[in-house]
Design an enzyme around this catalytic site. Structure first.
Site, PDB file in Angstrom:
ATOM      1  CG  HIS A  49      -1.686   1.284   1.403  1.00 23.68           C
ATOM      2  ND1 HIS A  49      -2.539   1.844   0.474  1.00 23.68           N
ATOM      3  CD2 HIS A  49      -1.640   2.162   2.443  1.00 23.68           C
ATOM      4  CE1 HIS A  49      -2.989   3.007   0.937  1.00 23.68           C
ATOM      5  NE2 HIS A  49      -2.452   3.224   2.126  1.00 23.68           N
ATOM      6  CG  HIS A  73       1.023   7.001   4.455  1.00 27.54           C
ATOM      7  ND1 HIS A  73       1.395   6.262   3.361  1.00 27.54           N
ATOM      8  CD2 HIS A  73      -0.243   6.632   4.727  1.00 27.54           C
ATOM      9  CE1 HIS A  73       0.389   5.484   2.980  1.00 27.54           C
ATOM     10  NE2 HIS A  73      -0.622   5.687   3.797  1.00 27.54           N
ATOM     11  CD  GLU A  77      -3.483   5.751  11.808  1.00 25.41           C
ATOM     12  OE1 GLU A  77      -4.668   5.663  12.107  1.00 25.41           O
ATOM     13  OE2 GLU A  77      -3.078   6.173  10.714  1.00 25.41           O
ATOM     14  CG  ASP A  78      -1.484   1.361  10.793  1.00 24.11           C
ATOM     15  OD1 ASP A  78      -2.249   1.862  11.641  1.00 24.11           O
ATOM     16  OD2 ASP A  78      -1.719   1.354   9.576  1.00 24.11           O
ATOM     17  CG  ASP A 138      -3.970   6.785   2.331  1.00 17.79           C
ATOM     18  OD1 ASP A 138      -3.518   5.631   2.303  1.00 17.79           O
ATOM     19  OD2 ASP A 138      -4.810   7.171   3.167  1.00 17.79           O
ATOM     20  CG  ASP A 258     -23.871  12.535 -30.182  1.00 12.86           C
ATOM     21  OD1 ASP A 258     -23.149  11.546 -29.974  1.00 12.86           O
ATOM     22  OD2 ASP A 258     -25.031  12.457 -30.591  1.00 12.86           O
TER      23      ASP A 258
END
Length: 729
Positions: A49, A73, A77-78, A138, A258
């Protein structure tokens, strides 16, 4: 070098040759190490990711710091990797970018929370716009892989994308991101509408492509003869933008599709105007459709010449003429800022914009943020500002002011200064006195007259016609909480007085329920707003009392036995069970009626209900009314299907289609070709150009219904058709 990074580095070398590849590789290694045990919902390693986000940004031409922050990034956080460690390893700039993105991710999205998130986003990006660019990339990768999420999450993220992220990408000039976000979210939220537009586009593509090729060849030939070096190509059509044009211009698909779009890319600003003259020499321009965004760039740095001409076969052709530098900025917007800011010397013949001028919109957002305490109001202003195009008007001294399309002198007054807005009492446009609600056009010169009275202030009526978020916020601020409370008290007292005058029961009529229902009917959000409207003289207290009495009388008289709402099927002279195709267990000679509320047909599971004096009413087992009928179990009877040759059944279907001329006549003709007898039809068209038609018809053999639905589904523009339980409109 890590072979996984080869595609990313290839893109970086092409778009940003001076980038520090070793720094980017180090960022990847750190991110890969900390995400090593994590997987995405798809089952792929998590590092795919951040790598995909960095690749999207590399294609936009962003700098190496942004690419490093994109790779890192999600680490803070993770994973266990702390922000302090990251700052130590990669420096303060990358640390601040990651911190900004992390803060945006932490806020949960709901209605009010969504506004709060956007607000935090604005604060974060005002410090460094690259935070938002990373967030948009993201979101784009998340939208590309959205199929692995549960349905409610997909819908929530897609709505958020359409309402917040795609408009922000547009506002920052990042059109490649905007178009893909819109199409992905459109396909997720409205798959049937998306598929129908895709089908209609593919059906017309071959004929349209031939015409497009003819136009391109003629334009290219003319420019070659005029010795103007140019690249001429067709503009891609995006499904969501086709749909939006159908809504905005209120025209059918064919009229939009068109319309052929051509883009002409030349080397200099001088060539842009020369190319325009060459094209107008061959084909007549359509009056009012020429726009010069080179001399007056749009808010998001967009520059281009727009014109529409009457091309071959009398068909309109839209053309955009711009330099290669302008095109790069139109595609990548502020993301390309770092790529060209080093090259900017003067805003001369290259058509480049000075980096300082491109962020006026962000500064305006910050001003709003300080002015607007309510997050919902802030979001409303933001959405409104994102969705409109602009007009450019002049002050008496010749200064250019950009305002939303449809703006009025009041919007202009507030754009000049808050006090000018508050004290505005009149306006002169191009030397003539005009009403304050007049719409301003491009190139108008506007002069505002102000009051010198110390009590001067805005009118609440201005909120009905102002177009800019700034004017709306300033006017609302003026009518502060204290003034509102005074109005609420005055309104409450006036309603009470009117009731006492008529000797009405105050306690009962002014109960929360009745007043709230009335407030909603009158389009006020709550009872306080209704009181305030009375207090400020927008609605008479007497009118409110009359409506209140009528609504309570209406509620009492509306109560009726639901069992009586069933409608007898036309029995063609057989007022017994056989004609309806239903028999009652134990008694074949009972009058049976198929209920109107759910229109059962053979094959449906059914229940019978003994009505007062009207035989047995037959409902589908899944009918919403059956739950209430079950409260009287002694009146429920067993029924079963026994259709005969002359049994006739009511069927109700709903047809959902993209609105167009002659749609209703095409549907009714198809139904009549299928030999069904239409008893009633109703059509409603929503603001988003979706026509919902309901048809009730008689049918002898319910097995025939599948053929009917299939025939209706094949009509152009119809994206859904199905049987509904209610026969009424």
């Amino acid at each position: 070098m890590n072979p996984v990074l080869e595609p990313l580095f290839r893109t970086v070398r092409a778009t940003h040759p001076k980038a520090d590849l070793r720094l980017i590789e180090r960022a990847y290694d750190v991110a890969a190490y900390h995400h090593r045990d994590q997987k995405r919902k798809s089952g792929d390693p998590y590092i795919t990711h951040p790598l995909a986000v960095a690749t999207i940004l590399a294609e936009l031409g962003t700098d190496d710091e942004t690419l490093c922050a994109a790779l890192l990034h999600d680490t803070v956080e993770d994973t266990a990797y702390s922000l302090d460690e990251l700052r130590g390893d990669f420096g303060d700039t990358i640390g601040s970018l990651v911190d900004g993105v992390t803060k945006l991710d932490k806020v949960k999205f709901g209605d009010a929370a969504q506004a709060e998130t956007v607000r935090k986003m604005v604060v974060a990006m005002s410090r460094d716009i690259r935070v938002l660019i990373i967030k948009l990339a993201d979101r784009l990768h998340n939208m590309r892989t959205m199929r692995y999420l549960p349905e409610h999450k997909r819908h929530q993220k897609s709505r958020e994308t359409l309402e917040i992220f795609a408009p922000l990408a547009h506002r920052l000039g990042m059109n490649t991101i905007k178009w893909e976000l819109e199409d992905l979210a459109f396909a997720m939220l409205y798959p049937k509408r998306y598929d129908e537009i895709a089908r209609m586009v593919s059906e017309r593509a071959p004929r349209r492509d031939l015409f497009l090729q003819e136009v391109i060849e003629k334009v290219s030939g003319d420019l070659r003869e005029a010795k103007i070096r140019a690249v001429v190509k067709g503009r891609p059509k995006h499904y969501y933008s086709v749909y939006q044009k159908m809504i905005a211009r209120d025209v059918a698909f064919d009229d939009i599709y068109d319309l052929v779009g051509i883009r002409v890319l030349v080397d200099s600003v001088r060539d842009c105007y020369a190319a325009l003259g060459t094209i107008h020499a061959r084909w007549n321009p359509v009056p009012g459709r020429f726009k010069d965004y080179i001399a007056m760039p749009k808010f998001n740095m967009y520059q281009s010449l727009h014109t529409t001409v009457i091309g071959p076969e009398g068909k309109p052709v839209e053309l955009q003429i711009r330099t290669h530098a302008m095109h790069h900025r139109a595609e990548y917007g502020v993301a390309a800022h770092w790529k060209y800011k080093e090259e900017v010397g003067s805003p001369g013949p290259t058509g480049k914009v000075k980096p300082g001028s491109d962020m006026a919109w962000l500064r305006q957002l910050l001003d709003w943020q300080k002015e607007t305490s309510d997050p919902g109001e802030f979001l409303e202003s933001l959405r409104f500002d994102l969705s409109v195009s602009e007009v450019y008007v002049f002050t008496p001294k010749g200064q250019v002011i950009a305002l939303p399309e449809g703006a009025t002198p009041v919007d202009f007054a507030y754009a000049v200064h808050t006090e000018v807005g508050h004290r505005c009492i009149g306006a002169r446009v191009n030397g003539r006195l005009v009403p304050l609600e007049s719409r301003l056009g491009n190139g108008d010169t506007v002069e505002i007259f102000t009051s010198k009275s110390p009590d001067a202030g805005p009118s609440r009526d201005w909120l009905k016609f102002v177009k800019s978020g700034r004017a709306r916020n300033k006017i609302r601020q003026w009518f502060s909480k204290e003034r509102r409370e005074t109005a609420i008290e005055a309104g409450k007292e006036a309603i009470g007085r009117a009731m006492r005058k008529q000797g009405l029961p105050l306690q009962r009529l002014m109960s929360g329920e009745a007043l709230l229902a009335l407030a909603r009917d009158l389009r006020y959000p709550d009872v306080s707003a209704l009181y305030a409207a009375v207090g400020e003289g927008h609605i008479a207290a007497q009118a409110v009392v009359q409506k209140l009495v009528a609504s309570i009388g209406g509620v009492d008289s509306a109560e009726e036995d639901i069992a009586e709402t069933s409608l007898p099927t036309r029995l063609r002279g057989r007022p017994r069970g056989g004609g309806a195709g239903v028999v009652v267990a134990g008694d074949a000679d009972v009058w049976v009626r198929l209920s109107k509320c759910c229109t059962p047909v053979p094959g449906d599971e059914i229940v019978g209900f003994v009505t007062r004096g009207h035989g047995v009413s037959v409902h589908r087992a899944d009918c919403t009314n059956v739950q209430q009928l079950k409260e009287q179990p002694d009146r429920l009877v067993e029924v079963s299907w026994s259709p005969s040759d002359d049994s006739v059944f009511l069927v109700a279907i709903q047809v959902e289609a993209l609105d167009r001329p002659r749609l209703l006549s095409d549907v009714t003709r198809t139904l009549s070709d299928q030999h069904v007898n239409i008893l009633s039809a109703s059509v409603t068209t929503s603001r988003d150009r979706v026509a919902i038609s309901k048809f009730t018809f008689e049918m002898g053999d319910p097995k025939h219904l599948g053929h009917v639905l299939k025939a209706v589904r094949s009509i152009q523009g119809v994206f859904d058709v199905y049987r509904v339980s209610g026969a009424g409109s």
